[in-house]
Design an enzyme around this catalytic site. Structure first.
Site, mmCIF file in Angstrom:
data_model
loop_
_atom_site.group_PDB
_atom_site.id
_atom_site.type_symbol
_atom_site.label_atom_id
_atom_site.label_comp_id
_atom_site.label_asym_id
_atom_site.label_seq_id
_atom_site.Cartn_x
_atom_site.Cartn_y
_atom_site.Cartn_z
ATOM 1 N N ASP A 80 0.836 -1.199 0.000
ATOM 2 C CA ASP A 80 0.000 0.000 0.000
ATOM 3 C C ASP A 80 0.878 1.259 0.000
ATOM 4 O OD1 ASP A 80 0.718 -0.598 2.691
ATOM 5 O OD2 ASP A 80 -0.849 0.720 3.446
ATOM 6 N N GLU A 146 -0.244 -0.780 5.876
ATOM 7 C CA GLU A 146 0.848 -0.288 6.706
ATOM 8 C C GLU A 146 0.751 1.208 6.879
ATOM 9 O OE1 GLU A 146 4.786 1.067 8.059
ATOM 10 O OE2 GLU A 146 3.722 1.685 6.262
HETATM 11 ZN ZN LIG Z 1 6.791 2.172 4.179
#
Ligand SMILES: [Zn+2]
Length: 389
Positions: A80, A146
């Site tokens: 991501d 994340e």
């Molecule tokens: Zn990163």
């Protein structure tokens, strides 16, 4: 399924394909399936797994493993990316993966699609020369969560793996840890992060009659003074001093002749390995109690501090970097948190990747040559970690 020739995998091409998937958290946009196909072509056994905590959006994650014997060396990363921001602040399409004059530009180029591609290609090259029965296992733990709340990502995958008896023996996180030049810095630990919300309650009143009131603003000022004027510590062997920053002060009173009965402040503490979140909370409360008055302190912990002691992971990584770049990396613990904060509870973890200076910025970019060098560093690391029989 098409069988890609492992050794022919090109890390720059794979990075470009990943960048062309606009995987802004929590969207996957085809990134994980693309990576899964590439890894299956090398011989990895892949499992895509989605998690969804109540009140959040579903996120796709991937666990891939090659080999079933010996030590399991894991690479952790995220597909991501943060949003590109205003299109006009970019000189090229943020999801176009443009390569010009040896520079690859696109969202996720530095943070951290290139590192995932570099590891996949290093694994392909390693297996091509050593065969699939090299006496160990190489795995990848890739998340799509994340950059945002990180509740449906690495932490969940680690729990899921542990429930199935899947063990990780060591882990490399591919975050862009290099500061100015590739190989100048490895992260061997991270500071902890604690958010505090302080609410002070006094007695509301007329500014002309302060004796009938108890000014919450004055109490808050005294409390923040206590929190910011007392050094938390002087640092430790591997960490800089812990630091508290006030991020907001909120009284919200527009009336000039009113003494406010409530005042609020928010702060963030980045703390080193001399503290746990719990011991730090005790320290904070002692200071606030010293000022006196009625207050509430709400604490939210983003991560505990941790340090990976010197050992095979950091030694081999530093040696691999020296072999490829000639540089001796600094063993650093600075910067923000990463998913290493979850992994460190399971196995030794170190973080190493490309130069991160342009991460999250417009025109995020990396040198194409750095991607190739990173692949060679990861390959050298694999050879050092699995020395053969
Ligand atoms: Zn990163």
């Amino acid at each position: 399924m098409a069988q890609a020739k492992p050794a022919a995998l090109d890390p720059v091409a794979l990075t470009s394909e990943l960048i062309r998937c606009p995987s802004v958290t929590p969207a996957d946009a085809g990134a994980i399936p693309l990576l899964q196909r590439a890894l299956e072509g090398i011989g990895f056994k892949c499992e895509a797994v989605a998690f969804q905590e109540p009140g959040t959006e579903k996120v796709l994650n991937l666990y891939a493993r090659l080999g079933s014997a010996g030590r399991n060396l894991c690479f952790a990363g995220h597909t991501d990316v943060v949003p590109p921001g205003a299109r006009e602040s970019w000189s090229v399409d943020p999801f176009g993966a443009s390569v010009k004059d040896g520079v690859l530009t696109g969202r996720g180029a530095a943070d951290m699609k290139s590192a995932i591609a570099a590891w996949a290609c290093a694994a392909a090259s390693f297996v091509a020369s050593r065969g699939r029965d090299f006496g160990g296992s190489i795995s990848l733990l890739i998340t799509g969560d994340e950059e945002a709340v990180a509740v449906n990502g690495t932490r969940k995958v680690l729990e899921w793996l542990a429930q199935r008896g899947e063990k990780l023996d060591a882990c490399i996180v591919g975050e862009p840890t290099s500061a100015k030049t590739l190989g100048d810095s490895i992260k061997v630990g991270r500071r902890g992060s604690l958010n505090g919300t302080l609410t002070v309650t006094g007695v509301q009143g007329h500014t002309a009659y302060p004796q009938l009131a108890d000014n919450a603003a004055h109490r808050l000022i005294a409390m923040l003074q206590a929190l910011t004027s007392t050094p938390i510590d002087t640092g430790s062997e591997r960490f800089e001093p812990s630091n508290l920053q006030v991020s907001s002060i909120d009284i919200g009173n527009p009336t000039a002749n009113l003494i406010s009965g409530k005042a609020r402040a928010a702060f963030n503490v980045r703390f080193n390995d001399r503290w746990t979140a719990r011991s730090l909370e005790t320290w904070l409360r002692r200071l606030l109690d010293g000022v006196g008055g009625k207050y509430e302190l709400a604490i939210q912990v983003s991560g505990e501090s941790f340090l990976t002691p010197p050992g095979p992971v950091t030694d081999h990584l530093a040696a691999a970097i020296r072999r490829v770049t000639g540089r001796a990396p600094e063993l650093s613990t600075t910067g923000g948190t990463s998913d290493a904060r979850f992994i460190q509870a399971y196995c030794p973890v170190a973080e190493f990747g490309l130069v991160g200076a342009s991460a999250h910025k417009a025109n995020e970019h990396v040198n194409v040559n750095d991607i190739l060098e990173l692949m060679r560093i990861y390959l050298n690391f694999l050879e050092l970690y699995f020395p053969g029989r």
